[in-house]
Design a protein around this motif. Sequence first.
Motif, PDB file in Angstrom:
ATOM      1  N   SER A  60      12.450  -7.971  22.497  1.00 28.39           N
ATOM      2  CA  SER A  60      11.245  -7.234  22.856  1.00 28.39           C
ATOM      3  C   SER A  60      10.102  -7.598  21.911  1.00 28.39           C
ATOM      4  N   SER A  61       8.904  -7.597  22.461  1.00 34.11           N
ATOM      5  CA  SER A  61       7.722  -7.867  21.635  1.00 34.11           C
ATOM      6  C   SER A  61       7.211  -6.606  20.955  1.00 34.11           C
ATOM      7  N   ARG A  62       7.888  -5.478  21.204  1.00 36.48           N
ATOM      8  CA  ARG A  62       7.495  -4.260  20.517  1.00 36.48           C
ATOM      9  C   ARG A  62       7.882  -4.347  19.035  1.00 36.48           C
ATOM     10  N   ILE A  63       7.230  -3.538  18.241  1.00 36.76           N
ATOM     11  CA  ILE A  63       7.534  -3.500  16.820  1.00 36.76           C
ATOM     12  C   ILE A  63       8.938  -2.941  16.648  1.00 36.76           C
ATOM     13  N   SER A  64       9.772  -3.713  15.977  1.00 34.44           N
ATOM     14  CA  SER A  64      11.160  -3.306  15.818  1.00 34.44           C
ATOM     15  C   SER A  64      11.559  -3.150  14.353  1.00 34.44           C
ATOM     16  N   ARG A  65      10.839  -3.802  13.471  1.00 30.19           N
ATOM     17  CA  ARG A  65      11.212  -3.748  12.044  1.00 30.19           C
ATOM     18  C   ARG A  65       9.962  -3.723  11.200  1.00 30.19           C
ATOM     19  N   LEU A  66      10.025  -2.947  10.151  1.00 31.27           N
ATOM     20  CA  LEU A  66       8.909  -2.828   9.221  1.00 31.27           C
ATOM     21  C   LEU A  66       9.411  -3.238   7.845  1.00 31.27           C
ATOM     22  N   GLU A  67       8.701  -4.148   7.231  1.00 30.19           N
ATOM     23  CA  GLU A  67       9.104  -4.640   5.908  1.00 30.19           C
ATOM     24  C   GLU A  67       8.040  -4.267   4.886  1.00 30.19           C
ATOM     25  N   VAL A  68       8.472  -3.729   3.775  1.00 30.15           N
ATOM     26  CA  VAL A  68       7.574  -3.344   2.675  1.00 30.15           C
ATOM     27  C   VAL A  68       7.890  -4.236   1.479  1.00 30.15           C
ATOM     28  N   TYR A  69       6.838  -4.781   0.883  1.00 28.19           N
ATOM     29  CA  TYR A  69       7.028  -5.631  -0.286  1.00 28.19           C
ATOM     30  C   TYR A  69       5.896  -5.362  -1.272  1.00 28.19           C
ATOM     31  N   ARG A  70       6.054  -5.877  -2.484  1.00 29.27           N
ATOM     32  CA  ARG A  70       5.063  -5.676  -3.542  1.00 29.27           C
ATOM     33  C   ARG A  70       4.604  -7.035  -4.031  1.00 29.27           C
ATOM     34  N   GLN A  71       3.301  -7.201  -4.086  1.00 25.41           N
ATOM     35  CA  GLN A  71       2.722  -8.475  -4.525  1.00 25.41           C
ATOM     36  C   GLN A  71       1.438  -8.181  -5.289  1.00 25.41           C
ATOM     37  N   GLU A  72       1.414  -8.658  -6.514  1.00 21.71           N
ATOM     38  CA  GLU A  72       0.232  -8.465  -7.343  1.00 21.71           C
ATOM     39  C   GLU A  72      -0.920  -9.300  -6.801  1.00 21.71           C
ATOM     40  N   GLU A  73      -2.133  -8.810  -7.041  1.00 19.15           N
ATOM     41  CA  GLU A  73      -3.311  -9.538  -6.614  1.00 19.15           C
ATOM     42  C   GLU A  73      -3.363 -10.901  -7.306  1.00 19.15           C
ATOM     43  N   GLY A  74      -3.556 -11.959  -6.521  1.00 24.12           N
ATOM     44  CA  GLY A  74      -3.667 -13.300  -7.060  1.00 24.12           C
ATOM     45  C   GLY A  74      -2.357 -13.934  -7.425  1.00 24.12           C
ATOM     46  N   SER A  75      -1.252 -13.237  -7.210  1.00 22.38           N
ATOM     47  CA  SER A  75       0.060 -13.774  -7.555  1.00 22.38           C
ATOM     48  C   SER A  75       0.783 -14.171  -6.283  1.00 22.38           C
ATOM     49  N   GLU A  76       1.650 -15.165  -6.412  1.00 24.31           N
ATOM     50  CA  GLU A  76       2.445 -15.575  -5.260  1.00 24.31           C
ATOM     51  C   GLU A  76       3.845 -14.991  -5.300  1.00 24.31           C
ATOM     52  N   ASP A  77       4.172 -14.301  -6.395  1.00 21.22           N
ATOM     53  CA  ASP A  77       5.486 -13.682  -6.485  1.00 21.22           C
ATOM     54  C   ASP A  77       5.542 -12.455  -5.582  1.00 21.22           C
ATOM     55  N   VAL A  78       6.591 -12.354  -4.782  1.00 19.32           N
ATOM     56  CA  VAL A  78       6.755 -11.264  -3.824  1.00 19.32           C
ATOM     57  C   VAL A  78       8.072 -10.568  -4.112  1.00 19.32           C
ATOM     58  N   MET A  79       8.033  -9.251  -4.246  1.00 14.83           N
ATOM     59  CA  MET A  79       9.248  -8.457  -4.395  1.00 14.83           C
ATOM     60  C   MET A  79       9.437  -7.653  -3.102  1.00 14.83           C
TER      61      MET A  79
END
Length: 1841
Positions: free
Chosen positions: A926-945
């Motif tokens: 389905s094209s409906r929204i099925s999953r929501l992902e939350v992550y943390r990323q500092e401004e200007g940084s490429e590191d993603v938690m």
Amino acid sequence: MTEAGAERDRRKKAPRSVCVYDCRSESRVAPPPTLIDTAELDYSGFLRALRQEFSLSANETFVISTTDRREIDSELYKELVDGKTLHLLKSVDQELTAATQERIEFLPHYHTLVQCGMYEYYASEGQKALPYAFAELIDNALSATARNTGIRRIEIRLLFDESQGRPAVVVMDNGCGMTSKQLNNWAVYRLSKFIRENSIKSEETGYVRPDPVPRSLNSDISYFGVGGKQAVFYIGQSVRMISKPAGSPDVHEFVMSKEDFERKEMNREDIYTGFIRNRKPADCSHVSEGEEQFLQSIVMEEKEKESFTAVIITGVQQEHVTYLKHNFNLWTRELAHTYHYYIHGVHGNDQRETRKNDHVSNIDIQISLVERSPRIPCMMNLREVDNDMQTLYINSSFSTFEFKATGARDSFVEGLIRYHPFLYDQETYPVDPYALGPSEDEDEDCVILNSEARGKRPVFECFWNGRLIPYTTVSEFEWCARPKKVGAVPLECYNRISGVLFANDRFQVSTNKLTFMDLELQLRDNITIFTRVHNGQELRVNIQREFTNWLKECHERFDKQVMFQGFKGSMTRTDVPTKRQQSPWAIFQAIKWDGKTYKKGQCVKSVKTNPVFVGSIVNFLLYGEHEGDVYATGGYVQIALEPKELYDEVRIIPISKIDRLAAAATIKKKIEDELANKLGKYTLHLQTMLSDNSASEWAGKRLPNCTLNFSIKEGEAISFVLGVISSPVHFGVPFSIHLDFRDEFDYPTQPPCDIKPQLECSSLELSYEGIIFGTTCVIKNVRAKGKINHQNKMYTVKVHIPGLKQDSQSLQIVLQPGPPHTLVVFPDGDVLSVENRTPANFRVEIHDEYQNITTHPKLSVRCQLLGAPDLPVDVVDCSNTGSGLLLTKPLLLKTVNAEQILTAKFNIPNHRTVACVERKLRVLPSSRISRLEVYRQEEGSEDVMVLQNAERIDWTAGDTLGNLRFRLYDEGNRLVSLRPKLTTKIKVNWTADINAEELSQGKLPALSVPSQAQREHFYLVSFHDQHTVNFSFIIVPRPDEPERLRVNLSESTVKMGEILSGNIHVEVVDQYGNKTDCLNAEIVKTMSVSADGLDKSALATEWQVLHLQITHQFGVYVEVVDQYGNKTDCLNAEIVKTMSVSADGLDKSALATEWQIKSSVSSLSVDSEGKAYFILEAISGPKGEHQLEFRGSFSRNGIPGPVVKLNVIPDPNKPVELSIEYDSAATLCAGDIFPVFTVVVMSEEGTPVRTVCPANLSMLLWKGTASGLNPPSTASTLKCSKRKHTEKDDCFCFSRQIPELAGQYVVQFVLALDETKHLWSKQIPLNVVPNKAVKLAPETPPLTPVVSNSNIRANRTLLDSLNLKIMDQYSNATGEGLDGKVIVTVKGTGDVVLPLFENGETSVSYSLTNGETLITDLALLENSPGVDGAEYILQFNPEIRQTSVTIAAYSLPFRFCNDAEHQKVIVTLSKKKDRLSQTVLMYREVFETSKQLKSELECQVQDATHKLNELKAELQKSGFDVSKLTTVSAIDKVINGKKEILTKMDNQPQRKCSIPDPFKGSPKVLGKVGHLAQVEDDDAAKVISWHILGDMDCVVTETTSAAKKIYDDTQGRQQVIPLETVFWRPNDRPLPHIRNGMLLFQPIGNPVFVKDILIFPEHVESCNKVFASVLGDTILIDDLDSANDYRRGVVQNKMQCPTLLTRQGERIRSNGKFGGLQNKAPSIEKLRGQVFGAPLPKEYNRTRHQMELLQQCRVAMQKSSDVQSDYNSHLEHLQSPQMKQKQQELQQQEQELRDLEGSLARTPEQMYAARVKRGLEPETPEPSVPAKRARRKTRKLDSLK
């Protein structure tokens, strides 16, 4: 003290307060209510309290009124009750700018108990109860409109357009409306009109019985206070009552719903309480956008209405929706029948009425059914219904007999009896067009098609106060009953009457108005007097004699029967197969029938006989003993076949088979033609004759002569004729063609032996198997093949036989598709792709063998999806069309990450020979929204938690968790681009202040971590669309950096020289006081203790041993701690440590960790921090207490752990079984009442479930044997509407009538848990046995025998074979064991000669064995006596050996037997007139429909324009410039602008309480104190929040148990306050400076109670209790000087002064102390969000209201444009040439019809004279070309010459 004195004392002490709304403001925000205690105030004191409370100056004018706009004066003030709602207005007619609420109570009246035995409301006797539910609402509307001087308009709108909301039913009237008190009365169950209070007692006049009116049409039919509530909750789940009383500017609105009742019951609130909303007309600000869209339009209709009431029912049950759609004509007809005389007036719907009607009804009941476009709405005015039974009775009757019955206590009944005569060959008594009846047989040997007319049906329908009581009928009265003996009136005339009884309200009816309680009993009482009513005058005459004379007159004037004349005696007919019907047959020489006379010797032609013949009349025969002329409904005629030279035969046929259209000349010509060309044996005699005389002898000698005998036979076949083929013919289905071969002279002849017919038909292929030779030639098994182009098209089949002179003939056949052969499914591709959670669309067609779409009864296509569990099964009915659109239910597969292939299997259940079809279905994610992902990323940084769902996060207490972002994925794990339309649906639970622009960039608001590391905190990010997607995580605040030591002493006092007995516990804490875990064994070694004079010799520092501690209760979270509860880090992941979980009865299969959810893990290793986390997903086991034990191990040494007790509790509200109790030993006799079935719904814990809705419980009954779990589709259903009235309120009672047909039955009960789940009981087999034996009767009634006195035995036979059985009253054979005999005798009417049986006896005996006898070969005696044309009765009298049994005899009538001058003209003209009348009616209907459509379109154009102007005026009134609103696009542009303004307001920073409230929403929990109230002023909010800062975090619960649960869950760390323990007394006393309504001093600084400036968004009453307890009488004032001045003034007047708060932030305590930091509030920023929130700005509501008006304006403008276009198109159609031509054709047809009516108006004598005149005129010469036979005969004679 006397009782009177005590009563006065009680009245003085009774509390009384009123709720006052200050409505003088122009603000559209609802004003807060103010409670004023009036218990000890007189009227003057009440006015002073008002002025003081609302700061009204002495010269300021105001009006205080009730919500019904009744101004309060001194008298009315005395009658005010506690809790009464009042309005403070500028004037009594001031418009309400904002809605107010009035609290009401609608507890059931005590009549619910004392009258609970009344007949159940919806005992619908096997009928659909829905029309009677509507009738209850129409009753209320009729009562409301009773005093209308104009049109009484009642509308029923069925709003089934899914695009506008859920299905709804609206019943609206233009009656007097209801005040708020009357609306309150409506809500009270069983508060009848006789005991209710409609207004203030001083103006109450009580119920006044209406004056008598004709037919009791007084509209006084809203009676018991029951039907309206029962009706709305039978139809749906919720009702909204909207009413505007006449003369009032306010609208009152009240909502009552099943959902609200259930919610109140669950929350233990008062169920029978609610609020009436008082508002101005067309104010829909309370209607949210999410509600049904039609509701706004209904509210907007209020503006121009003086008074009205609207009943809006939502949550309509689906079965009702289906019934209302599919049976629209049926149930509207039932309503038209119920209110027939209200709709059409006293005389009813007499369509023949030409005189002026003095009783014209002004009631207009309009019903409309609106479905989704493009379906056209159905409109029906009940006045237009012309096939209800009363209309049929009125218009088929010829005379009326009126009477009146008078009884005790002013009770009377008006009655009338109508006569429906017998006309020529049929009864005119009307039959119900919707009732199933036997089909007519054209070859029936009986002239009467409806011989019984009324039959056994009751005579009288019963009306009460003018409306039908459907389930009560009166069979007859003694004076109008059918007599046992024949008198002056034939007995069949008593079956030609129908009647109506109009009872007044002195007769009791059931509360549902379905049955009378005692009508027939009272009417049959000896004190009841019946009088004849003639021309409106009562005549005290013998009612029976008057009725008999009237009936006799009707019979003589109106019945058109056959009159038998010229009685000649009786005879016996031997041609009748049944002996008992062979005699007597009366012989007559003439009959008079339909104005024509048929006499003996007259030539007639037969019709509907095989073959058709002509002959002369010998006699007319009528069965029975008759003398003289007699009337009868039919008989027989003896006809001698003509020409007699060829036929020597007499036939007997029914009189009805005389061809009344055949002319005498035609009959004569047929005889002559047949005589001239007849095959057979002939004799030719040749005689010599002398020329002078005709003598055959000369001189005594016979002259030469010769006799020749010869025969004329048929010749060779030269032509053929095709037989008739019954149409239609189906493709592929064999049929036969009959061939009749003729010779040269058109005589039937044998076909040639070598014929080979050839069949031809364009576009068709015809084939046949062979030819059958016999009396006729038959082409056998002809089959048609081909493709059909048009349904019911005529095909011409040409039959060619080579070798014949005329070798071709043609016939026409109608071809229809053949039987189902192939199922075709579109699309026909290999694989159809469809998204998950969407339906699949297929088109199915059923083809015959030649690819033609075919139809067939019960032709349904079933689609079953295979390949996954719980897939839907769908069915489409193609019985009428042969094709259909099959839209499956939405596919609800579990998460589909990649495409999945399903199989759709199509088949036709009732046609197994048709092959199944399969289609592959590719289900895409389905094209409906099925999953929501939350992550943390500092401004200007490429590191993603990336955060994991339900992840536990350790974060520093008091810190901020920022830079949170989110991503959205669909079901296929594809990233969805963020759009504002999507991101606005993102919600978080830690703040309501969300920046929409940042959300559109994927940024989440920053999260402030709590400063106390005491417990975990739950956070939720959710996406709300058609379904909700959640992402949650848990933050565990961890201590900050160590800051100081915290020392806990076991005791604080020690004597000098003594040792401190307890230990000194030392902890390292951070800045917030959180204990840190940095203290370990190494650090302890460096720890020192010092003090002046401390003896350190006894000082020891010890590090305690380890033990296990559980720190989380939902999952099971395990860590290793020391004796003080400090978590240690001495264990790490490198050391293997195992833990196990065990419990009594624990199912370990459901035990899993967060890493291995699906694995069965009971032991695992701890992580690097010494933690292990167990999740118990489910626990199964026997109910009771179980122990969950945790053990740890370290270095092979066991570590003891705690034991958790788990109590497995079964759900007491979950139904698992239906327990059925009934008297299984009872004998079930057909037609009796079943023993009571008591049903108890059992729960998991084995106790009855008491929360079951009775409407969800059903009883199903069907004939057959028990098999399977579910009943068949043919099972009948009985609903249970209420519990059994016993001490057990958990029992449900079912009782219904036992079926009338004996046999095996099965009963089963079912409880509907939801729309898809049901709980079934076991199937209970029942054996229904026959009832008592009461009659002797055949299983199938025989035809009425007609016999003649003939020497042919077949003509005298009454019965060939007749099987009679002893039966009960329901025709079940019940004669087992009954033996005896049956005596057959002949009975006649009056003193007439009786025919004799064949043995010359008057009776015949037959044996009776086991209640059964076979009557065979019953015939009359040859030349038996009898009256010609008379009707006799064969009496079958059973004589049973068991003398105690009485069996009724069986009677069978039979006829005994022994003019066509005006017929042709009358029949011809009548047929032509009927044809023209039908044509004229069709034309008029066309023009009337066009005219009506034009009128409706005009009204729609006016309404749309008016609606648009109203909305523009409303917009202009709100300050909006409407000049730019010229087009729909312009309105859209303005709406978008308003939306941007609202969005901007939503995004503006606003003061909000940021205290986390994870408990809100839990059962019985209101929330934290800081979230329960709002304060508009910032300064006031700051100082009030600071004043109760310690209580802001307190959780408010409704019950102590809920508070205790929170206390236990938080280990006592969360403060709670249960409402049920709060002592609260309504305190409406004024401010301290006011005493007895007078000011003690003039205060400064605007003092006001703090509790009065709080705004409660919800739980108003509960919040009042809470804040009265928390704040007390705390007062808010402007500044400190004003506060000190105020306190001084209060204290000087010797009164207690409460705590004073100032808007500048100071506090003066109740003891007078002020100053210092503890009495000075900090800045609002330092409160860190622990401050009351602010309400939305007033401009927000005004802008929203304007946007709603703009949206309505857009809809109205679009509708106005569409309606105007339709109107213009219709006008062009009316002026088209086609319509003008139809008008000319109508005029021509009407002129022809008038001419024909003039011709028919002439007398029979004139018509006869015209016939004679035409007969005397010379006949028109025949054409010069002779007929075919005449030419051939002439040529043959010429050749002989």
